[in-house]
Design an enzyme around this catalytic site. Structure first.
Site, PDB file in Angstrom:
ATOM      1  N   ARG A 125       0.806  -1.113  -0.010  1.00 30.68           N
ATOM      2  CA  ARG A 125       0.004  -0.004   0.065  1.00 30.68           C
ATOM      3  C   ARG A 125       0.890   1.318   0.053  1.00 30.68           C
ATOM      4  O   ARG A 125       1.952   1.303   0.586  1.00 30.68           O
ATOM      5  CB  ARG A 125      -0.784  -0.068   1.478  1.00 30.68           C
ATOM      6  N   LYS A 190       3.918  -7.054  11.938  1.00 29.75           N
ATOM      7  CA  LYS A 190       2.815  -7.280  10.791  1.00 29.75           C
ATOM      8  C   LYS A 190       2.937  -8.462  10.276  1.00 29.75           C
ATOM      9  O   LYS A 190       4.361  -8.907   9.850  1.00 29.75           O
ATOM     10  CB  LYS A 190       3.227  -6.074   9.864  1.00 29.75           C
ATOM     11  N   ARG A 326      -0.425   5.386  13.781  1.00 23.84           N
ATOM     12  CA  ARG A 326       0.832   5.102  14.760  1.00 23.84           C
ATOM     13  C   ARG A 326       0.114   5.096  16.064  1.00 23.84           C
ATOM     14  O   ARG A 326      -0.602   6.028  16.576  1.00 23.84           O
ATOM     15  CB  ARG A 326       1.913   6.043  14.470  1.00 23.84           C
TER      16      ARG A 326
HETATM   17  C1  BTN Z   1       0.556  -3.799   2.317  1.00 23.07           C
HETATM   18  O1  BTN Z   1       1.183  -2.813   2.158  1.00 23.07           O
HETATM   19  O2  BTN Z   1       0.236  -4.148   3.555  1.00 23.07           O
HETATM   20  C2  BTN Z   1      -0.040  -4.738   1.337  1.00 23.07           C
HETATM   21  C3  BTN Z   1       0.906  -5.755   0.467  1.00 23.07           C
HETATM   22  C4  BTN Z   1       0.269  -6.638  -0.304  1.00 23.07           C
HETATM   23  C5  BTN Z   1       1.275  -7.428  -0.776  1.00 23.07           C
HETATM   24  C6  BTN Z   1       0.612  -8.582  -1.814  1.00 23.07           C
HETATM   25  S1  BTN Z   1       1.767  -9.731  -2.291  1.00 23.07           S
HETATM   26  C7  BTN Z   1       0.845 -10.444  -3.583  1.00 23.07           C
HETATM   27  C8  BTN Z   1       0.245  -9.162  -4.084  1.00 23.07           C
HETATM   28  N1  BTN Z   1       0.944  -8.558  -5.412  1.00 23.07           N
HETATM   29  C9  BTN Z   1       1.532  -7.642  -4.918  1.00 23.07           C
HETATM   30  O3  BTN Z   1       2.357  -6.890  -5.768  1.00 23.07           O
HETATM   31  N2  BTN Z   1       1.281  -6.951  -3.682  1.00 23.07           N
HETATM   32  C10 BTN Z   1       0.305  -7.868  -3.326  1.00 23.07           C
END
Ligand code: BTN
Length: 329
Positions: A125, A190, A326
């Protein structure tokens, strides 16, 4: 962006996955290439974060064998729900979300699932990079088509969080929780993230790609670029973890939640989401895109999944878009 790895390297890795020694000669014959080509391909294992024993007279052995995702194994535990889902496992792609978004524009059906063992440009994100270790994480995306338009999808990412927690709790991980809008946390940090990307217009229909990244184990050396606390399932379990089983449980719960969401939206899931929310009633700082900070106590979420914050000026509501949360220390 990480360096791409040859398909031969993945093929050799699959041979080595049994944890036994394999001679260079035997591997070369199996793939109809020279021993030098095998040697060069195996050098790429370092890019994937894997270590190889090389013993004269015996050949090569992986220090830690990789258990691969296996479509048949996942389908077997999906049972009846398998008919609604179409799973494909790829050795490598830039990002399962990017690839599935492309496939969505080409007409891929709802329920298409792409799991990728190695993403060279995994995305998180807010434009962040998502780091994941080969064989030690789950990185996959699910395409879901909704009759409603984008306006009807508010709260979807929180609903996906509920599906993840349900699946993990059924697998025995009873202490996992959520952080608004949709991080999955363990006591260590996380564990998983969700990236939702949608196509369509406000009135509908719409196609949504739901990307999920989850740390099953953590590599000994986590990327130095990962600055926040991270958690893994292995840290909170004494059992051997089977990625195929975990993936099928998640897909099962996700399919159920997405079907319910399509009919009733987020509201029926709201109380459950708040029960899983680790930061419920906690004092937090919200970091805004313009650099400003808002402080308050988290009251919960609205029926659209927006955050309800009690501030000195009264209750205010924030949408997930660009806000970071946060805890106040
Ligand atoms: C976040 O930032 O918390 C979201 C992370 C999401 C990662 C997943 S891995 C599978 C899918 N492909 C990506 O490039 N991102 C999501």
């Amino acid at each position: 962006m990480k360096v791409a790895v040859k398909s031969l390297t993945f093929a050799l890795l699959r041979d080595l996955a049994d944890g036994r020694f394999h001679s260079g000669q035997q591997l070369a014959e199996q793939h109809a290439v020279s021993r030098t080509t095998v040697n060069n391909a195996l050098k790429e294992l370092a890019i994937l974060g894997l270590t190889l024993f090389s013993v004269r007279g015996r050949g090569y052995q992986l220090v830690k064998p990789v258990v691969w995702l296996d479509v048949a194994a996942v389908r077997a535990s999906l049972a009846g729900a398998a008919s609604a889902l179409n799973l494909e496992v790829l050795d490598s792609a830039t990002s399962s979300n990017s690839l599935l978004l492309q496939r969505a524009t080409q007409g891929a059906p709802s329920g298409t699932v792409l799991a990728v063992e190695w993403q060279t440009a995994g995305r998180g994100r807010l434009g962040r990079t998502w780091y994941a270790a080969l064989g030690d994480s789950l990185t996959f995306s699910v395409l879901w088509r909704f009759d409603c338009g984008l306006a009807g999808l508010a709260g979807l990412s929180l609903a996906v969080g509920v599906a993840l927690i349900r699946a993990l709790r059924q697998l025995g991980f009873t202490e996992v929780g959520l952080k608004w809008p949709n991080d999955v946390l363990t006591e260590h940090g996380k564990l998983a993230g969700i990236l939702i990307e949608a196509q369509g217009d406000m009135m509908g229909p719409s196609a949504v790609v739901i990307g999920i990244g989850m740390n099953v184990c953590l590599p000994e050396k986590m990327s130095t670029e990962v600055t926040q606390a991270v958690g893994s399932l292995a840290q909170i379990s004494d059992n051997l973890l089977d990625r195929n089983h975990i993936l099928s449980k998640i897909l099962l719960e996700l399919a159920g939640v997405l079907n319910d969401f399509a009919r009733h939206g987020f509201e029926p899931l709201r109380a459950e989401w708040e029960r899983y929310h680790r930061w419920q009633n906690q004092a937090v700082n919200l970091l805004m895109p313009d650099g400003k900070t808002e402080t308050g106590i988290i009251l919960g979420v609205t029926q659209n999944g927006a955050l309800r914050l009690a501030t000195e000026q009264g209750e205010r509501v924030f949408h997930s878009g660009e806000v970071s949360v946060r805890l106040v220390k």
